[in-house]
Enzyme design. Structure first.
Site, short mmCIF file in Angstrom:
data_model
loop_
_atom_site.label_atom_id
_atom_site.label_comp_id
_atom_site.label_asym_id
_atom_site.label_seq_id
_atom_site.Cartn_x
_atom_site.Cartn_y
_atom_site.Cartn_z
N SER A 282 0.79 -1.23 0.00
CA SER A 282 0.00 0.00 0.00
C SER A 282 0.83 1.28 0.00
O SER A 282 0.27 2.37 -0.14
CB SER A 282 -0.94 0.01 1.20
OG SER A 282 -2.00 -0.90 1.00
N LYS B 55 0.30 3.66 -2.82
CA LYS B 55 -0.79 4.65 -2.81
C LYS B 55 -0.29 6.07 -2.66
O LYS B 55 -1.00 7.03 -2.98
CB LYS B 55 -1.79 4.31 -1.69
CG LYS B 55 -2.54 3.01 -1.95
CD LYS B 55 -3.29 2.51 -0.73
CE LYS B 55 -3.95 1.16 -1.02
NZ LYS B 55 -4.46 0.50 0.18
N SER C 205 -6.21 3.53 4.12
CA SER C 205 -5.54 2.66 3.16
C SER C 205 -6.53 1.86 2.32
O SER C 205 -6.30 0.69 1.98
CB SER C 205 -4.57 1.70 3.87
OG SER C 205 -3.65 1.14 2.95
N LYS D 75 2.75 6.57 4.95
CA LYS D 75 1.94 5.43 4.56
C LYS D 75 2.57 4.10 4.96
O LYS D 75 3.75 3.87 4.76
CB LYS D 75 1.73 5.46 3.04
CG LYS D 75 0.69 4.50 2.54
CD LYS D 75 -0.71 4.97 2.88
CE LYS D 75 -1.73 3.86 2.75
NZ LYS D 75 -1.59 2.81 3.79
#
Length: 392
Positions: free
Chosen positions: A58, A61, A123, A234
């Site tokens: 993730s 992202k 997320s 993140k």
């Protein structure tokens, strides 16, 4: 290519041989990949296999968010702009098999701002794909934009195959070095949007089945509320990638960006990330070098309405040193010159290189103090005569 000019602006006692650098403050981690940079000085404080290709999970992202921020800044995307959740997208990205989710509903209209919260804080894989489709029409079209943007901002060893980092057989890969570059670009290019969307502790969206209660989910960022000044970015996790995290914190004007990847569990990610960031702030110190706006040197200009331009610091510049190190430094200005007009005010045209006896050279940008237009006809004649006289 013309050789760089090296202009010394301040000299004190120093050691010139790399082998004489003092050892960096020790740090040990079980993470197979780790990287840390101090943005106040440009110093890399730690690097462990930082250029190894790896699946980002993730953390990919961050690129989707960067593109959205860029379009918002350009006025091509509005925060209150509604995007419809396509039923086929919802079908693919809901339920336990879809990983992290924002709990969107089919045909629901969701603003760009709420989708960004769903991506950054929750997320949400669903939110990421919905936003990508709202921007580019289809996820593959958006992925092309991701790769174009990655090249533009200096991600030299990364490639994206999905908007959300979902495993795709190795098509998507990054390096810790590139993730730091992406985080740094996000913080630098969109400071207001960064503060607005990163660092939120929780976000509420969606309803539970049956009771219809609001669904509130917490941010997985392991530094929030633990490390002073932590404000993003993140986490990521898949079976293939392990547990990873790209994080940032700012204390007393020093901003650090860290990346860790390949950790065996969420608890290990939390423990190692906290220890890593604490080490970055506690084992190193910042020494101011040049204040924002101060002219460091002048550079020769070719073909301009002026023969030279001032080189100034775009922000307060500093050098990062081990906490026990000497404060003695040597500073040089480097640029490829003479610099050709036209030059915009604030344009990055030179670098300030700081040498110490304890660290490798640390490089920070210098920018043009004023704009310099191209010389007119008579100005070019005058410059040509000056050049000829200089050759005689």
């Amino acid at each position: 290519m013309k050789p760089a000019f090296f202009i010394s602006v301040s000299i004190t006692a120093w050691l010139t041989t790399a082998s004489l650098y003092a050892a960096a403050p020790p740090f040990e981690t079980i993470a197979p990949i780790a990287y840390m940079k101090d943005l106040s000085s440009g110093a890399v404080l730690y690097s462990k296999d930082a250029d190894r290709r790896m699946p980002p999970a993730s953390m990919a992202k961050m690129m989707t968010v960067y593109i959205a921020f860029d379009l918002i800044k350009k006025g091509q995307l509005k925060l209150d702009q509604p995007i419809t959740v396509q039923p086929e997208t919802w079908k693919k990205w809901h339920g336990p098999a879809a990983g992290s989710t924002m709990f969107l509903s089919p045909n629901e209209q969701v603003s760009v701002a709420n989708l960004l919260h769903g991506i950054v804080t929750l997320s949400g894989n669903d939110a990421c794909v919905v936003l990508s489709e709202g921007i580019a029409g289809t996820e593959p079209a958006f992925v092309s934009l991701m790769n174009e943007t990655a090249q533009r901002i200096g991600l030299t060893n990364s490639h994206f195959g999905t908007a959300n980092g979902w495993p795709d057989g190795g098509v998507t890969y990054v390096t810790a070095h590139d993730l730091e570059t992406l985080a740094e670009a996000t913080i630098r290019d969109f400071p207001d949007l960064y503060r607005q969307f990163y660092g939120q502790r929780e976000f509420t969206w969606g309803k539970t089945l049956g009771s219809g209660k609001d669904i509130t989910q917490s941010n997985r960022d392991p530094l929030l509320g633990v490390i002073e000044g932590a404000d993003g970015l993140k986490t990521g996790h898949t079976d293939e990638a392990g547990y990873g995290f790209t994080g940032s914190a700012e204390q007393k004007g020093r901003r650090l960006v860290m990346v860790m990847a390949g950790l065996p569990s969420g608890s290990a990610r939390r423990e190692q990330s906290i220890a890593f960031m604490n080490w970055g702030f506690r084992a190193w110190k910042s020494k101011p070098v040049v204040r924002k706006g101060v002219r460091v040197q002048t550079a020769e200009v070719q073909g301009g309405s002026a023969s030279s331009v001032g080189l100034v610091a775009p922000r307060d510049l500093a050098v990062t040193l081990p906490i026990t190190a000497s404060d003695q430094i040597k500073v040089k200005v480097t640029y490829q010159g003479p610099i050709k007009a036209p030059i915009a005010e604030g344009q990055h045209i030179a670098n300030l290189v700081v040498f110490t006896s304890d660290t490798p050279p640390q490089i920070t940008p210098l920018v043009a103090e004023k704009a310099v237009a191209s010389a007119g006809f008579f100005g070019r004649i005058k410059e040509g005569v000056r050049w000829l006289l200089g050759r005689m």
